[in-house]
Motif scaffolding. Structure first.
Motif, PDB file in Angstrom:
ATOM      1  N   GLN A   1       0.872  -1.290  -0.002  1.00 53.07           N
ATOM      2  CA  GLN A   1       0.099  -0.099  -0.130  1.00 53.07           C
ATOM      3  C   GLN A   1       0.767   1.261  -0.109  1.00 53.07           C
ATOM      4  N   CYS A   2       1.952   1.127   0.597  1.00 51.57           N
ATOM      5  CA  CYS A   2       2.706   2.336   0.724  1.00 51.57           C
ATOM      6  C   CYS A   2       3.379   2.695  -0.721  1.00 51.57           C
TER       7      CYS A   2
ATOM      8  N   ALA B   1       0.491   4.410  -2.566  1.00 52.33           N
ATOM      9  CA  ALA B   1       0.292   5.631  -2.267  1.00 52.33           C
ATOM     10  C   ALA B   1       1.474   6.686  -2.465  1.00 52.33           C
TER      11      ALA B   1
ATOM     12  N   ALA C   1       2.101  14.910   2.121  1.00 52.37           N
ATOM     13  CA  ALA C   1       0.961  14.269   2.102  1.00 52.37           C
ATOM     14  C   ALA C   1       0.680  12.842   1.743  1.00 52.37           C
ATOM     15  N   ARG C   2       1.592  12.327   0.676  1.00 52.03           N
ATOM     16  CA  ARG C   2       1.415  11.114   0.210  1.00 52.03           C
ATOM     17  C   ARG C   2       2.261  10.255   1.037  1.00 52.03           C
TER      18      ARG C   2
ATOM     19  N   ARG D   1       2.352  10.543   4.436  1.00 50.97           N
ATOM     20  CA  ARG D   1       1.685  10.269   5.548  1.00 50.97           C
ATOM     21  C   ARG D   1       0.638   9.403   5.206  1.00 50.97           C
ATOM     22  N   GLU D   2      -0.113   9.623   4.175  1.00 51.11           N
ATOM     23  CA  GLU D   2      -1.142   8.575   3.372  1.00 51.11           C
ATOM     24  C   GLU D   2      -0.527   7.120   3.480  1.00 51.11           C
ATOM     25  N   ALA D   3       0.614   6.995   2.918  1.00 54.83           N
ATOM     26  CA  ALA D   3       1.101   5.514   2.817  1.00 54.83           C
ATOM     27  C   ALA D   3       1.349   5.161   4.481  1.00 54.83           C
TER      28      ALA D   3
ATOM     29  N   ALA E   1      -0.477   5.661   6.861  1.00 54.80           N
ATOM     30  CA  ALA E   1      -1.865   5.569   7.306  1.00 54.80           C
ATOM     31  C   ALA E   1      -2.441   4.244   6.819  1.00 54.80           C
ATOM     32  N   LEU E   2      -2.120   4.049   5.600  1.00 52.13           N
ATOM     33  CA  LEU E   2      -2.773   2.848   4.752  1.00 52.13           C
ATOM     34  C   LEU E   2      -1.982   1.481   5.165  1.00 52.13           C
ATOM     35  N   CYS E   3      -0.884   1.591   5.741  1.00 53.20           N
ATOM     36  CA  CYS E   3       0.028   0.312   6.041  1.00 53.20           C
ATOM     37  C   CYS E   3      -0.827  -0.492   6.964  1.00 53.20           C
TER      38      CYS E   3
END
Length: 64
Positions: free
Chosen positions: A15-16, A19, A46-47, A49-51, A53-55
């Motif tokens: 997922q990282c 993202a 931002a990407r 941080r999203e990566a 969060a998605l882990c």
């Protein structure tokens, strides 16, 4: 921005990479995360941080 990776937690979900492909990749042999850029530009923050969060394994920690 500081990025810490815990390879013991990484499950290779990728997922990282989806993202933030400019910051993360996966090892060919086992799929574990590879940090391509330990100091990404602010435009990628931002990407990154999203990566994190998605882990699903919470293997990525981002701090300022």
């Amino acid at each position: 921005m500081r990025i810490d990776i815990d390879l013991d937690k990484c499950c290779g979900a990728g997922q990282c990479v989806l993202a933030a492909p400019e910051t993360f990749d996966q090892r060919d042999e086992d799929g574990l995360v590879v940090l391509l850029d330990a100091d990404p530009p602010a435009a990628h923050a931002a990407r990154v941080r999203e990566a994190a969060a998605l882990c699903p394994a919470l293997a990525i920690e981002v701090s300022e």
